[in-house]
Design an enzyme around this catalytic site. Structure first.
Site, PDB file in Angstrom:
ATOM      1  N   ASP A 392       1.096  -1.579  -0.005  1.00  0.00           N
ATOM      2  CA  ASP A 392      -0.115   0.091  -0.065  1.00  0.00           C
ATOM      3  C   ASP A 392       0.562   1.328   0.516  1.00  0.00           C
ATOM      4  O   ASP A 392       2.495   1.261   0.403  1.00  0.00           O
ATOM      5  CB  ASP A 392      -0.889   0.091   1.789  1.00  0.00           C
ATOM      6  CG  ASP A 392      -1.724   1.267   1.349  1.00  0.00           C
ATOM      7  OD1 ASP A 392      -2.153   1.362   0.480  1.00  0.00           O
ATOM      8  OD2 ASP A 392      -2.021   1.900   1.994  1.00  0.00           O
ATOM      9  N   LYS A 393       0.299   2.351  -0.085  1.00  0.00           N
ATOM     10  CA  LYS A 393       0.967   3.751  -0.314  1.00  0.00           C
ATOM     11  C   LYS A 393       0.657   4.208   0.303  1.00  0.00           C
ATOM     12  O   LYS A 393       2.205   4.778   1.890  1.00  0.00           O
ATOM     13  CB  LYS A 393       0.784   4.504  -1.471  1.00  0.00           C
ATOM     14  CG  LYS A 393       1.215   5.942  -1.495  1.00  0.00           C
ATOM     15  CD  LYS A 393       1.329   7.000  -2.699  1.00  0.00           C
ATOM     16  CE  LYS A 393      -0.256   7.499  -2.388  1.00  0.00           C
ATOM     17  NZ  LYS A 393      -0.018   8.623  -0.980  1.00  0.00           N
ATOM     18  N   THR A 394      -0.634   4.779   1.112  1.00  0.00           N
ATOM     19  CA  THR A 394      -0.778   5.837   2.647  1.00  0.00           C
ATOM     20  C   THR A 394      -0.243   5.464   3.896  1.00  0.00           C
ATOM     21  O   THR A 394      -1.398   3.975   3.916  1.00  0.00           O
ATOM     22  CB  THR A 394      -2.254   6.254   1.985  1.00  0.00           C
ATOM     23  OG1 THR A 394      -2.402   7.183   0.954  1.00  0.00           O
ATOM     24  CG2 THR A 394      -2.392   7.835   3.004  1.00  0.00           C
ATOM     25  N   LYS A 560      -1.767  29.412  -8.203  1.00  0.00           N
ATOM     26  CA  LYS A 560      -0.896  28.579  -7.984  1.00  0.00           C
ATOM     27  C   LYS A 560      -1.376  27.358  -9.374  1.00  0.00           C
ATOM     28  O   LYS A 560      -2.881  27.407  -8.575  1.00  0.00           O
ATOM     29  CB  LYS A 560      -1.085  28.227  -7.281  1.00  0.00           C
ATOM     30  CG  LYS A 560      -2.509  27.836  -6.098  1.00  0.00           C
ATOM     31  CD  LYS A 560      -1.635  27.561  -4.245  1.00  0.00           C
ATOM     32  CE  LYS A 560      -2.896  26.949  -4.066  1.00  0.00           C
ATOM     33  NZ  LYS A 560      -3.199  26.328  -3.189  1.00  0.00           N
ATOM     34  N   LYS A 795      -7.208  -4.944  -5.316  1.00  0.00           N
ATOM     35  CA  LYS A 795      -6.079  -5.642  -4.648  1.00  0.00           C
ATOM     36  C   LYS A 795      -5.352  -6.849  -4.567  1.00  0.00           C
ATOM     37  O   LYS A 795      -4.510  -7.628  -5.013  1.00  0.00           O
ATOM     38  CB  LYS A 795      -5.424  -4.728  -3.378  1.00  0.00           C
ATOM     39  CG  LYS A 795      -5.837  -3.250  -3.375  1.00  0.00           C
ATOM     40  CD  LYS A 795      -4.733  -3.041  -1.491  1.00  0.00           C
ATOM     41  CE  LYS A 795      -4.745  -1.336  -2.896  1.00  0.00           C
ATOM     42  NZ  LYS A 795      -4.822  -0.295  -0.500  1.00  0.00           N
ATOM     43  N   ASP A 815      -1.522  -0.866   6.173  1.00  0.00           N
ATOM     44  CA  ASP A 815      -1.533  -0.072   7.318  1.00  0.00           C
ATOM     45  C   ASP A 815      -3.340  -0.302   7.697  1.00  0.00           C
ATOM     46  O   ASP A 815      -3.680   0.186   8.708  1.00  0.00           O
ATOM     47  CB  ASP A 815      -0.842   1.142   8.142  1.00  0.00           C
ATOM     48  CG  ASP A 815      -1.693   1.591   6.728  1.00  0.00           C
ATOM     49  OD1 ASP A 815      -1.969   2.113   5.339  1.00  0.00           O
ATOM     50  OD2 ASP A 815      -1.632   2.432   7.171  1.00  0.00           O
ATOM     51  N   ASP A 819      -6.646  -3.070   2.967  1.00  0.00           N
ATOM     52  CA  ASP A 819      -5.475  -3.389   3.031  1.00  0.00           C
ATOM     53  C   ASP A 819      -5.878  -4.587   3.154  1.00  0.00           C
ATOM     54  O   ASP A 819      -5.116  -6.380   3.058  1.00  0.00           O
ATOM     55  CB  ASP A 819      -3.700  -3.037   2.991  1.00  0.00           C
ATOM     56  CG  ASP A 819      -4.215  -1.903   2.965  1.00  0.00           C
ATOM     57  OD1 ASP A 819      -4.452  -1.697   2.207  1.00  0.00           O
ATOM     58  OD2 ASP A 819      -3.448  -1.096   3.580  1.00  0.00           O
TER      59      ASP A 819
END
Length: 1110
Positions: A392-394, A560, A795, A815, A819
């Site tokens: 996982d990333k986050t 921006k 996943k 986490d 997941d």
């Protein structure tokens, strides 16, 4: 059985509010969840069935039955049943303990309290007692109990804000809104109790981003979509309260539909041992057959002469029947080749390895006092065989914290630290941080090391002030004050939160906003700006702008966005500054920072009025409304004056880069599976060095249909393999394609580094049966694979795809609750005990607090466990074959009569006591040659201790004392004492030992001297280096890159600008008088429809020179 049948036939769901009796006839599931494997009634049969799937356990049960037959058994039954019961009991206790914690977790969740509307009043009810159709009240920061239809909330127009980190890993807030007809119910309990609407919607499914249904109430029908639904696992944020109607409960919720089932995991060593047992059993049958034939021949030719002495009658026992009985007798005697103690020893070794993981101080996270934990003891050696890591990333790779690190203002970089000689140095905690005396609201956790920026602010540098003013004005952040008077920012994008927080600490504090004004505090002075227009962000514009009037009457446009977009809209006079800022941006991007360009424009009052009039006309038009508005935005966002750029760090967890590098060197492929946006995942890929600018190609698969995905995969493979491969209608022509087995030779022929990036909607098509083969082949050829916007179930499907068709050992690490399904699907599941709860930890096999510990888990504990287990098995089978084959040899000297050459106690104690400690010492404590090349204290204790134990037991069994107590069992009084006084006995022991050891020692010596392994060479090098001076560690070089990756609004959701200017997300206050110029620019009746249209992510282009856009 009936329920499962009903569920499979459910095509739509009908739910009536506040009517449990009506809903019960559909037999909908209640809100109770089950993640455990057993209950009190099913534990014993299911667990025994699982354990006796081990061939060895079934084999020893068969031997036990044979030993109960006195005609063929020369050993007592307890020698088998005691170890068998011990092994089964140990495993059962371990499985029961694991499942107890699952039950405990389930009970904790099921017993959470929720306010439910029952009998016209709110009552506290356990989650597990919530039913479909109930109306629930949620309060701020509370978890959602079930999938709800939002009815009303404390916010204007029935809005509420939710955090979906448990579902997709994103922590930015998302908006949900109630139907206007139900939002009028408010918090009126009596009106809510009378609500009797009927919802007809889709059946339970796992699609997190889709919901279709219709609400029928008071004779009218209202369509429902995903924006009206709050899913279980979400957290209510920034909303005092809301009411919702339960649509899906318990196992039917989308969160649980995405959770995989708990599977029984076995290692490759277990499967190998099962195969070995079968082969050895076949070997025993061969030995038993040879000895049985020998017995029949011996009985026929020699045995007849002994029948007179044995008082046998003629024909009472023929030679064939004697051979038959002898066969089974030898099967029992020779079974010590694979004794049950093997499995006892294996479990003990695995338990020891698990404790080593738990006790490892290098995997202990002191900040949260969290040690590593091996939650299972059966998979340790599999850690050393991992080929694919799915991460996982986050919260796993990142800390989910955005930090303002550097900026470039008017051609000067702020944020770098220089030493006394003027050389740039790394920022460390030892450096003195900037004191933010200019800001009374300064955040103590914010650290900035460059004092020159504060000096420029205090000296009144106009460009620096304008830069910080822009950061404080151009955003979608909402502010609140807590009870202590501290400002709390509610951010829709974590990038914006970092920028606004930085401005606050540097003296430009965003205080509050209304639909028409923005109030900031500039170096202690409150200044209110009139908000004239809000030019919102979207994935095509990649920028946002605000037009404000300052107290002096000047109209300014602050903008921006992505540098590649903003630089095209600069005034020609910015050429020199553009070149300098571009170099700074490249430097920032080379350090893995998320960059953002900053610019402004002074507007003429007359020009703005004309432009604003055209914008109002465009907003009220019906034809090409969006195109006209976009054109007007383009017109005013030109001739901008460049101020500089910002650099925000999406803070990685400590040691992530080193861990990824080490695992890559170990030929372990890392795939990132995240629910986050594509741009965010790509940026993190570069920050982790999984993506680099040196890669040959980065393939992006973003098709919306199966045909588009197939074509993009085909083009990617053409690029990868060259044009000499034969393709036919998007399919590779291979005879063996049906089996989906990939040829490793083809993989080795691919030269260069490639990466694959695929979106969730494309992945859904790619996982179809006719396309997944192409996807898998392409992905396995790439060094890095990143899957974005994937659901929890997707996943798990990706993991299963690699498991099934690559026959590779996989590991999944995450986490959050999103997941859990992939953690359960992989061979090894690792949970990070992070900020998103403990669901991943509870479903995992191993857990720790930081991603960097994965390196030590695999490369140290995994390798050691595998090497130790392999050495143990070799040692164990060696000693047992040596022990058992003596009986085979002795059979030729005892008339094949199945007599044992050893006494029964020696046979019983050989594996349990005499030889258990040395093999256990090797299996538990043996280390790689790089660490120890000598005997440790443990080796000495176990080796000499085993010898001492043998002689102690030997003298005890041959003593007068034991004979007096058990004369029938120990008749050999003084035999050991008399035997060991003979010199020839000791000579035989010495010669046997030397003859056994010398060949091994000689072979090892010659091997190290003539054919040294890499470990041998490194050990020799280490010895030589002990006398040399240690080398000074070189400072890490900053990675320079020519490409830039804008970090702007990666987690930003389009439509928030319209939401702000409409005022529908703001609580009612006394509005200040507004002029016609300052009125809302958007049609207030259409903002919700626009937000719903725009929430679907549009695939944005990724500007990389070497990126292949398919």
């Amino acid at each position: 059985m009936f329920c499962s049948k009903k569920k499979s036939l459910e095509v739509e769901r009908i739910v009536k509010a506040n009517d449990r009796e009506y809903n019960e006839k559909f037999l909908y599931k209640d809100n109770r969840i089950h993640t455990s494997k057993y209950n009190i009634l099913t534990f014993l049969p299911i667990n025994l069935f699982e354990q006796f799937q081990r061939v060895a356990n079934a084999y020893f049960l068969f031997l036990l039955i044979l030993q109960l037959i006195p005609e063929i058994s020369s050993l007592t039954w307890f020698t088998t049943i005691v170890p068998l019961v011990l092994v089964v009991t140990m495993t059962a206790v371990k499985d029961a303990t694991d499942d107890y914690f699952r039950h405990k977790s389930d009970n904790q969740v099921n017993n959470r309290q929720s306010e439910v509307l029952i009998d016209s009043k709110l009552q506290n009810e356990k989650w597990m007692n919530v039913k479909v159709g109930d109306i629930i009240k949620l309060e701020n920061n509370q978890f959602v109990a079930a999938d709800l239809l939002l009815l009303s909330s404390s916010e204007p127009h029935g809005l509420c804000y939710i955090e979906t980190a448990e579902l997709d890993g994103e922590t930015n807030l998302k908006v949900r809104h109630a139907l206007s007809v139900t939002s009028e119910l408010g918090a009126d309990i009596s009106r809510l109790a009378k609500f009797d609407g009927i919802v007809v919607c889709e059946a339970p499914n796992n699609k997190l981003d889709k919901f279709t249904g219709v609400l029928s109430w008071k004779g009218s029908k209202h369509s429902l979509n995903n924006e009206k639904i709050i899913l279980r696992g979400c957290v209510l944020r920034n909303t005092s309260w809301c009411f919702g109607m339960v649509i899906f409960a318990g196992p039917d919720t989308k969160l649980m539909q995405n959770s995989g089932k708990t599977k029984f995991k076995r290692t490759s060593i277990d499967r190998l041992m099962n195969t070995l047992v079968l082969w050895i059993f076949g070997f025993l049958i061969c030995l038993g057959t040879i000895l049985a034939i020998g017995n029949s021949i011996w009985e026929n030719q020699v045995g007849n002469q002994f029948r007179t002495f044995l008082f046998w009658n003629e024909g009472e026992k023929n030679s064939v029947f004697s051979g038959f009985l002898t066969f089974w007798s030898y099967i029992i005697i020779l079974n010590t080749v694979v004794p049950i103690s093997l499995y006892v020893s294996v479990e003990v070794i695995r338990l020891g390895h698990s404790y080593f993981i738990n006790w490892d101080r290098k995997m202990y996270y002191s900040r949260k006092a969290t040690p590593a934990e091996a939650r299972t003891t059966t998979l340790n050696e599999e850690l050393g065989q991992i080929e694919y890591v799915f991460s996982d990333k986050t919260g796993t790779l990142t800390q989910n914290i955005m930090t303002f690190k550097k900026c470039s203002i008017n051609g000067r970089i702020y944020g770098e630290v220089h030493d006394d000689l003027g050389q740039k140095t790394d920022m460390t905690k030892k450096k003195e941080t900037v004191g933010f005396s200019v800001s009374p609201q300064a955040d103590r956790t914010f650290q900035f090391f460059d004092h020159h920026l504060m000096e420029s602010i205090e000296l009144g540098d106009p460009k620096v002030h304008e830069f910080l003013r822009l950061l404080a004005l151009c955003h979608t952040v909402m502010s609140e004050e807590n009870s202590a008077g501290q400002l709390i920012y509610q951010v829709q994008s974590p990038d914006e939160g970092a920028l606004v927080t930085a401005a606050k600490n540097l003296g430009f504090i965003f205080k509050s906003r209304t639909p028409d004004t923005i109030t900031i505090e500039e170096l202690g002075t409150l200044v209110t700006y009139q908000l004239l227009a809000f030019l919102d962000f979207n994935n095509f514009r990649k920028r946002m702008s605000v037009i404000v009037r300052n107290p002096e009457g000047q109209i300014k446009l602050y903008s921006k966005g992505a540098d590649t977009i903003l630089f095209e809209r600069l005034h020609p006079s910015n050429e020199d500054l553009l070149t300098l800022t571009s170099d700074h941006l490249s430097e920032f991007a080379g350090e893995g920072l998320r960059t953002l360009a900053i610019a402004y424009r002074d507007l003429d009052d007359k020009y703005f009025r004309e432009w604003h009039k055209m914008l109002e006309d465009a907003n009220t038009s019906t034809d090409e409304r969006d195109e006209r508005i976009a054109g007007l935005y383009e017109e005013i966002e030109k001739d901008l004056m460049l101020l500089g750029a910002t650099a925000v760090e999406d803070k990685l967890q400590d040691g992530v880069i080193e861990t990824v590098t080490s695992l890559s060197l170990a030929n372990i492929k890392i795939w990132v599976l995240t629910g986050d946006k594509q741009e965010t995942a790509i940026n993190i890929g570069y920050a982790c060095n999984m993506l680099t600018d040196d890669m040959n190609d980065v393939f992006i698969i973003a098709g919306n249909t199966a045909a588009e995905v197939r074509e993009e995969l085909r083009k990617a493979k053409e690029n990868l393999f060259g044009q000499n491969r034969i393709f036919s209608s998007g399919h590779v022509v291979f005879e063996k394609k049906q089996s989906l087995e990939l040829d490793s030779v083809v993989e080795e022929t691919v030269t260069g580094d490639y990466a694959l990036i695929i979106n969730g909607h494309s992945l859904a098509h790619a996982l179809e049966s006719d396309v997944k083969n192409d996807l898998l082949e392409l992905a396995c050829m790439c060094k890095t694979v990143i899957c974005c916007r994937v659901t929890p179930l997707q996943k798990a499907q990706v993991v299963e795809l690699v498991k099934k068709y690559r026959n590779a050992v996989t590991l999944a690490i995450g986490d959050g609750a999103n997941d859990v399904s992939m953690i359960k699907s992989a061979h090894i599941g690792v949970g990070i005990s992070g900020q998103e709860g403990l669901q991943a930890v509870l479903a995992s096999d191993y857990s720790f607090a930081q991603f960097r510990y994965l390196q030590r888990l695999l490369l140290v504990h995994g390798r050691w466990s595998y090497v130790r287990m392999c050495k143990f098995l070799c040692y164990f089978f060696y000693k047992n074959f040596a022990f058992t084959l003596v009986h085979f040899w002795f059979g030729f000297f005892c008339g094949f009569s199945a007599q044992t050459v050893y006494d029964q106690w020696f046979i019983t104690l050989f594996n349990i006591v005499y030889t258990s400690l040395p093999v256990l010492a090797m299996g538990i404590f043996d280390q790689i040659a790089l660490d120890t090349s000598y005997w440790t204290v443990i080796n000495h204790v176990f080796i000499w201790g085993s010898i001492a134990t043998y002689f102690s037991i030997l003298f005890t069994m041959h003593s007068n004392g034991i004979f007096g107590l058990f004369p029938n069992q120990f008749p050999f009084v003084g035999n050991a004492r008399h035997s060991l006084t003979q010199k020839c006995t000791w000579l035989v022991i010495l010669l046997t030992t030397v003859a056994s050891v010398m060949p091994v020692v000689a072979f090892r010596f010659l091997k190290v001297d003539l054919f040294p392994t890499l470990s041998d060479q490194i050990r020799q090098w280490q010895k030589a280096q002990k006398k040399a001076r240690p080398l000074r560690s070189r400072k890490p070089q900053t990675r320079r890159s020519s490409s830039r990756r804008s970090g702007y609004a990666f987690a930003h959701q389009e439509g928030y600008g319209e939401l702000i200017t409409s005022g529908k997300n703001m609580r009612a206050k006394n509005p200040p008088p507004t002029s016609g110029l300052e009125k809302t620019l958007y049609n207030s009746t259409s903002w919700i429809e626009n937000l719903c249209k725009k929430t679907t992510d549009t695939v944005s282009s990724f500007s990389q020179d070497k990126t292949v856009k398919l």
